[in-house]
Design a protein around this motif. Structure first.
Motif, PDB file in Angstrom:
ATOM      1  N   ARG A  39     -21.430   1.082 -37.591  1.00  0.00           N
ATOM      2  CA  ARG A  39     -21.141  -0.032 -36.682  1.00  0.00           C
ATOM      3  C   ARG A  39     -21.351  -1.372 -37.375  1.00  0.00           C
ATOM      4  NH1 ARG A  39     -23.590   1.585 -30.694  1.00  0.00           N
ATOM      5  NH2 ARG A  39     -21.965   3.121 -30.149  1.00  0.00           N
ATOM      6  N   ARG A  40     -22.445  -1.476 -38.120  1.00  0.00           N
ATOM      7  CA  ARG A  40     -22.690  -2.722 -38.853  1.00  0.00           C
ATOM      8  C   ARG A  40     -21.646  -2.936 -39.946  1.00  0.00           C
ATOM      9  NH1 ARG A  40     -27.694  -5.258 -39.179  1.00  0.00           N
ATOM     10  NH2 ARG A  40     -27.581  -5.294 -41.464  1.00  0.00           N
ATOM     11  N   ALA A  41     -21.241  -1.860 -40.603  1.00  0.00           N
ATOM     12  CA  ALA A  41     -20.246  -1.984 -41.660  1.00  0.00           C
ATOM     13  C   ALA A  41     -18.905  -2.446 -41.101  1.00  0.00           C
ATOM     14  CB  ALA A  41     -20.089  -0.654 -42.389  1.00  0.00           C
ATOM     15  N   ARG A  42     -18.461  -1.846 -40.010  1.00  0.00           N
ATOM     16  CA  ARG A  42     -17.172  -2.227 -39.432  1.00  0.00           C
ATOM     17  C   ARG A  42     -17.210  -3.652 -38.882  1.00  0.00           C
ATOM     18  NH1 ARG A  42     -14.428   2.113 -35.621  1.00  0.00           N
ATOM     19  NH2 ARG A  42     -12.739   0.630 -35.993  1.00  0.00           N
ATOM     20  N   LYS A  43     -18.324  -4.007 -38.260  1.00  0.00           N
ATOM     21  CA  LYS A  43     -18.457  -5.362 -37.748  1.00  0.00           C
ATOM     22  C   LYS A  43     -18.474  -6.367 -38.896  1.00  0.00           C
ATOM     23  CE  LYS A  43     -21.466  -8.268 -34.875  1.00  0.00           C
ATOM     24  NZ  LYS A  43     -22.729  -8.304 -34.074  1.00  0.00           N
ATOM     25  N   GLY A  44     -19.182  -6.027 -39.985  1.00  0.00           N
ATOM     26  CA  GLY A  44     -19.236  -6.924 -41.137  1.00  0.00           C
ATOM     27  C   GLY A  44     -17.884  -7.092 -41.791  1.00  0.00           C
ATOM     28  N   VAL A  45     -17.125  -6.005 -41.937  1.00  0.00           N
ATOM     29  CA  VAL A  45     -15.799  -6.094 -42.546  1.00  0.00           C
ATOM     30  C   VAL A  45     -14.871  -6.953 -41.690  1.00  0.00           C
ATOM     31  CG1 VAL A  45     -13.734  -4.753 -43.116  1.00  0.00           C
ATOM     32  CG2 VAL A  45     -15.976  -3.930 -43.814  1.00  0.00           C
ATOM     33  N   ALA A  46     -14.922  -6.764 -40.371  1.00  0.00           N
ATOM     34  CA  ALA A  46     -14.051  -7.525 -39.468  1.00  0.00           C
ATOM     35  C   ALA A  46     -14.324  -9.025 -39.544  1.00  0.00           C
ATOM     36  CB  ALA A  46     -14.233  -7.034 -38.034  1.00  0.00           C
ATOM     37  N   ARG A  47     -15.559  -9.414 -39.842  1.00  0.00           N
ATOM     38  CA  ARG A  47     -15.902 -10.831 -39.926  1.00  0.00           C
ATOM     39  C   ARG A  47     -15.798 -11.376 -41.345  1.00  0.00           C
ATOM     40  NH1 ARG A  47     -21.649 -11.469 -37.146  1.00  0.00           N
ATOM     41  NH2 ARG A  47     -21.148 -13.681 -37.521  1.00  0.00           N
ATOM     42  N   ALA A  48     -16.097 -10.531 -42.324  1.00  0.00           N
ATOM     43  CA  ALA A  48     -16.169 -11.023 -43.700  1.00  0.00           C
ATOM     44  C   ALA A  48     -14.801 -11.225 -44.325  1.00  0.00           C
ATOM     45  CB  ALA A  48     -16.989 -10.050 -44.551  1.00  0.00           C
ATOM     46  N   VAL A  49     -13.861 -10.320 -44.072  1.00  0.00           N
ATOM     47  CA  VAL A  49     -12.546 -10.430 -44.712  1.00  0.00           C
ATOM     48  C   VAL A  49     -11.826 -11.723 -44.325  1.00  0.00           C
ATOM     49  CG1 VAL A  49     -10.255  -9.383 -44.869  1.00  0.00           C
ATOM     50  CG2 VAL A  49     -12.283  -7.953 -45.052  1.00  0.00           C
ATOM     51  N   SER A  63     -19.622 -16.289 -51.262  1.00  0.00           N
ATOM     52  CA  SER A  63     -20.686 -16.743 -50.364  1.00  0.00           C
ATOM     53  C   SER A  63     -20.400 -16.317 -48.926  1.00  0.00           C
ATOM     54  CB  SER A  63     -20.821 -18.269 -50.437  1.00  0.00           C
ATOM     55  OG  SER A  63     -21.162 -18.684 -51.745  1.00  0.00           O
ATOM     56  N   ALA A  64     -19.128 -16.356 -48.546  1.00  0.00           N
ATOM     57  CA  ALA A  64     -18.763 -15.924 -47.195  1.00  0.00           C
ATOM     58  C   ALA A  64     -19.015 -14.427 -47.027  1.00  0.00           C
ATOM     59  CB  ALA A  64     -17.291 -16.250 -46.924  1.00  0.00           C
ATOM     60  N   LEU A  65     -18.700 -13.642 -48.053  1.00  0.00           N
ATOM     61  CA  LEU A  65     -18.957 -12.213 -47.981  1.00  0.00           C
ATOM     62  C   LEU A  65     -20.449 -11.937 -47.855  1.00  0.00           C
ATOM     63  CD1 LEU A  65     -16.502 -10.567 -50.553  1.00  0.00           C
ATOM     64  CD2 LEU A  65     -16.245 -10.826 -48.089  1.00  0.00           C
ATOM     65  N   GLN A  66     -21.257 -12.675 -48.607  1.00  0.00           N
ATOM     66  CA  GLN A  66     -22.702 -12.479 -48.532  1.00  0.00           C
ATOM     67  C   GLN A  66     -23.241 -12.760 -47.143  1.00  0.00           C
ATOM     68  OE1 GLN A  66     -23.949 -15.043 -51.835  1.00  0.00           O
ATOM     69  NE2 GLN A  66     -24.645 -13.227 -52.937  1.00  0.00           N
ATOM     70  N   SER A  67     -22.600 -13.669 -46.432  1.00  0.00           N
ATOM     71  CA  SER A  67     -23.080 -14.035 -45.098  1.00  0.00           C
ATOM     72  C   SER A  67     -22.761 -12.974 -44.055  1.00  0.00           C
ATOM     73  CB  SER A  67     -22.460 -15.376 -44.673  1.00  0.00           C
ATOM     74  OG  SER A  67     -22.807 -16.401 -45.584  1.00  0.00           O
TER      75      SER A  67
END
Length: 212
Positions: A39-49, A63-67
């Motif tokens: 869940r955290r991975a999918r949420k992170g990908v949806a926001r980071a990309v 830097s955006a990916l790190q956030s």
């Protein structure tokens, strides 16, 4: 009845019960951990990309990916693609596009291995737990019949109790297997969705850096 079955069981029956208990604990621990991770991975990908592609440059994109990439499934791809190439090596001798493809492929495999961790355990438990429970039932019935036969005076009342208690092992095996199979299917779908997103990001990243 479970307490009576445990008291009347021999070493083999108790070992089977403990094995099923260990399977159940490991499966539920894995289910809770993978649910949190995916869940955290999918949420992170949806926001980071989107944040990465909205950045002014690669450094700002990192830097955006790190956030947003909390589970570090995108950062390894970017780090692999932008790693320095050492001179006088086979890596440097190859074409730039081939080097990017190889690095991104290797990084993607490592990330997917992290996301797929535990799938083999879920599949193995789902496939074997019913048979382990069935073996426990068969052994429990055999043990009960031997004990009743040794005591003499066999009646249906004396047989039905121990046999019914032995059937608990079959139910326990199914209770362990069903969550494992369901979790395997659900997590497989979630990992496949993450894999598609990661492959898309890797492809776009390769195109970006290859023409940079």
């Amino acid at each position: 009845m479970p307490a009576d079955f445990w008291a009347q069981s021999d070493l083999v029956g108790r070992a089977v019960a403990l094995l099923l208990l260990a399977m159940s604990v490991s499966v539920w621990a894995l289910i809770l951990w993978k649910t949190w991770l995916l869940r955290r991975a999918r949420k992170g990908v949806a926001r980071a990309v989107p944040a990465f592609w909205a950045a002014a440059g690669v450094a700002e994109g990192r830097s955006a990916l790190q956030s947003f990439d909390t589970e570090a499934v995108l950062l390894p791809l970017l780090d692999a693609a932008t790693a320095q190439t050492h001179a006088a090596t086979l890596d440097a001798a190859g074409r730039r596009d081939s080097r990017l493809t190889r690095r991104l492929r290797d990084a993607l495999h490592l990330v997917l291995a992290k996301l797929q961790f535990g799938q083999v355990l879920l599949a193995s438990v789902g496939a074997t737990a019913p048979f382990v429970g069935l073996f426990g039932t068969v052994w429990g019935i055999y043990h009960a019949l031997v004990s009743i036969s040794a005591a003499g005076n066999i009646t249906i009342e004396k047989i039905s109790g121990p046999v019914g208690e032995a059937l608990i092992m079959t139910a326990a095996g199914l209770a362990v297997a069903i969550p494992a199979v369901l979790a395997y299917n659900v997590f497989g779908k979630m990992v496949a969705a993450c894999e598609a997103d990661l492959e898309g990001f890797a492809h776009d990243l390769r195109e970006l850096l290859d023409h940079d």
